[in-house]
Motif scaffolding. Sequence first.
Motif, PDB file in Angstrom:
ATOM      1  N   VAL A   1       0.837  -1.199   0.000  1.00 57.78           N
ATOM      2  CA  VAL A   1       0.000   0.000   0.000  1.00 57.78           C
ATOM      3  C   VAL A   1       0.872   1.249   0.000  1.00 57.78           C
ATOM      4  O   VAL A   1       0.597   2.223  -0.714  1.00 57.78           O
ATOM      5  CB  VAL A   1      -0.956   0.002   1.211  1.00 57.78           C
ATOM      6  CG1 VAL A   1      -1.633   1.357   1.386  1.00 57.78           C
ATOM      7  CG2 VAL A   1      -2.006  -1.098   1.042  1.00 57.78           C
ATOM      8  N   ASP A   2       1.961   1.221   0.781  1.00 57.01           N
ATOM      9  CA  ASP A   2       2.844   2.381   0.828  1.00 57.01           C
ATOM     10  C   ASP A   2       3.554   2.617  -0.503  1.00 57.01           C
ATOM     11  O   ASP A   2       3.924   3.755  -0.826  1.00 57.01           O
ATOM     12  CB  ASP A   2       3.859   2.238   1.962  1.00 57.01           C
ATOM     13  CG  ASP A   2       3.288   2.688   3.304  1.00 57.01           C
ATOM     14  OD1 ASP A   2       2.270   3.404   3.301  1.00 57.01           O
ATOM     15  OD2 ASP A   2       3.848   2.320   4.351  1.00 57.01           O
ATOM     16  N   VAL A   3       3.778   1.562  -1.278  1.00 55.52           N
ATOM     17  CA  VAL A   3       4.325   1.749  -2.628  1.00 55.52           C
ATOM     18  C   VAL A   3       3.311   2.522  -3.481  1.00 55.52           C
ATOM     19  O   VAL A   3       3.679   3.445  -4.218  1.00 55.52           O
ATOM     20  CB  VAL A   3       4.673   0.394  -3.281  1.00 55.52           C
ATOM     21  CG1 VAL A   3       4.986   0.573  -4.768  1.00 55.52           C
ATOM     22  CG2 VAL A   3       5.862  -0.247  -2.578  1.00 55.52           C
ATOM     23  N   CYS A   4       2.036   2.163  -3.369  1.00 60.96           N
ATOM     24  CA  CYS A   4       0.985   2.898  -4.092  1.00 60.96           C
ATOM     25  C   CYS A   4       0.958   4.354  -3.641  1.00 60.96           C
ATOM     26  O   CYS A   4       0.840   5.276  -4.463  1.00 60.96           O
ATOM     27  CB  CYS A   4      -0.385   2.271  -3.832  1.00 60.96           C
ATOM     28  SG  CYS A   4      -0.561   0.550  -4.326  1.00 60.96           S
ATOM     29  N   ARG A   5       1.064   4.576  -2.338  1.00 61.02           N
ATOM     30  CA  ARG A   5       1.023   5.927  -1.782  1.00 61.02           C
ATOM     31  C   ARG A   5       2.234   6.737  -2.255  1.00 61.02           C
ATOM     32  O   ARG A   5       2.119   7.947  -2.496  1.00 61.02           O
ATOM     33  CB  ARG A   5       0.972   5.874  -0.260  1.00 61.02           C
ATOM     34  CG  ARG A   5      -0.288   5.209   0.289  1.00 61.02           C
ATOM     35  CD  ARG A   5      -0.286   5.114   1.812  1.00 61.02           C
ATOM     36  NE  ARG A   5      -0.425   6.422   2.419  1.00 61.02           N
ATOM     37  CZ  ARG A   5       0.505   7.005   3.168  1.00 61.02           C
ATOM     38  NH1 ARG A   5       1.657   6.383   3.408  1.00 61.02           N
ATOM     39  NH2 ARG A   5       0.308   8.205   3.679  1.00 61.02           N
ATOM     40  N   ALA A   6       3.377   6.079  -2.379  1.00 65.31           N
ATOM     41  CA  ALA A   6       4.576   6.765  -2.856  1.00 65.31           C
ATOM     42  C   ALA A   6       4.409   7.218  -4.301  1.00 65.31           C
ATOM     43  O   ALA A   6       4.832   8.323  -4.673  1.00 65.31           O
ATOM     44  CB  ALA A   6       5.796   5.842  -2.725  1.00 65.31           C
ATOM     45  N   ILE A   7       3.789   6.383  -5.122  1.00 61.74           N
ATOM     46  CA  ILE A   7       3.542   6.756  -6.523  1.00 61.74           C
ATOM     47  C   ILE A   7       2.602   7.959  -6.586  1.00 61.74           C
ATOM     48  O   ILE A   7       2.849   8.924  -7.320  1.00 61.74           O
ATOM     49  CB  ILE A   7       2.943   5.566  -7.304  1.00 61.74           C
ATOM     50  CG1 ILE A   7       3.913   4.388  -7.326  1.00 61.74           C
ATOM     51  CG2 ILE A   7       2.600   5.984  -8.740  1.00 61.74           C
ATOM     52  CD1 ILE A   7       3.286   3.080  -7.770  1.00 61.74           C
ATOM     53  N   ALA A   8       1.527   7.913  -5.794  1.00 60.30           N
ATOM     54  CA  ALA A   8       0.569   9.020  -5.770  1.00 60.30           C
ATOM     55  C   ALA A   8       1.229  10.294  -5.266  1.00 60.30           C
ATOM     56  O   ALA A   8       0.955  11.396  -5.762  1.00 60.30           O
ATOM     57  CB  ALA A   8      -0.634   8.658  -4.903  1.00 60.30           C
ATOM     58  N   ALA A   9       2.118  10.164  -4.286  1.00 61.23           N
ATOM     59  CA  ALA A   9       2.824  11.337  -3.758  1.00 61.23           C
ATOM     60  C   ALA A   9       3.690  11.962  -4.836  1.00 61.23           C
ATOM     61  O   ALA A   9       3.742  13.191  -4.976  1.00 61.23           O
ATOM     62  CB  ALA A   9       3.669  10.934  -2.553  1.00 61.23           C
ATOM     63  N   ALA A  10       4.386  11.127  -5.614  1.00 57.96           N
ATOM     64  CA  ALA A  10       5.237  11.637  -6.693  1.00 57.96           C
ATOM     65  C   ALA A  10       4.416  12.362  -7.751  1.00 57.96           C
ATOM     66  O   ALA A  10       4.825  13.404  -8.269  1.00 57.96           O
ATOM     67  CB  ALA A  10       6.024  10.488  -7.319  1.00 57.96           C
TER      68      ALA A  10
END
Length: 352
Positions: A74-83
């Motif tokens: 989930v945090d990988v998904c959140r990192a993509i959205a943050a970028a």
Amino acid sequence: MDKKTLILAIAPLIFSLTACSGEVANTGNTGASQVTQSRLDMIKSRGQLICGVSGELPGFSFVGTDGKYSGLDVDVCRAIAAALFDNPDAVEYRNLNAKERFTAVQTAEVDVLSRNTTYTLSRDTSVGLEFAPIVFYDGQGIMVRKSSGSKTLADLKDKAICTQTGTTNEQNLADQMRKRGIPYKPLVFEDVNTAYATYAQGRCDAVTSDKSQLISRRTILPNPEDNVILDEILSSEPFAPAVADGDSKWANTIKWVVYSLIKAEELGINSQNVAKLANSNDPEIRRFLGTEGNLGQGMGLPNDFAVRIIKHVGNYGEIYNRNLGAKTKLNFPRGQNQLWTKGGLLFSPPFR
């Protein structure tokens, strides 16, 4: 009209048709969306990332009683959205089981798959996937009831072993038992919950999966302490996010978001000091954080995309500790998931 004049007259038409034919062929090979627009541009226009996850695996992707998703995947998904959006919550999650996950990527139901998925040759070459860097190194194990007295695979001769269809675990188990000449009774289920429920009910003598999943699922069994995971490891299972093949611009985005998490930890940059380090005199840190150069522009992202990621989500170590570390129920040792500088396998290419 003589022959020479006729040839000169129709030559431009032939050239025009040939050029059009070449464009159509290119469209057929890479998909119409590749000719006109990358998925990266579509997602930015949409304003939200659609991320395929499990939703049923504590530590990786799990939905809490409050409806919120958490876990390393989930945090990988959140990192993509943050970028992309400077907003880690600009994500719509889709729960996918092992059987339907690849179809969801192929049909563009999801933008990216971040779901404890093993990176294999066949999946990379014949399933229409392109894998990002590995985010978790694992291995397949077997869990048994402590009361069974089983210590090795040989102790499971003629025993029933539960596993999930559509996973590498099913084939790995068959390969190992065949290689060792150990007969067994496979009980295969499409739904992971059914597989573990069957084990909990005593209808199979063991259950096999990735070791991280066994540790995770053991925490939610009726009596966790009554179950043990054997020391034997049946295979190597490197987990990585994946996108649809044929869109290098979008694949590069996912790739370098993952590398950003690893490189940030290597450089000593975390969610607490990232703002301060933006003023660093270290040229490597300045390039990484976008205060110097234009690395983000080359991907279609802002130059401070790494700052966005670390500010909102943290570096790889922070993500690991938050979801799998010593202060969690799982208490999963980092081991091979340490940085290469600490004897692990995590490594990022240079940001330059």
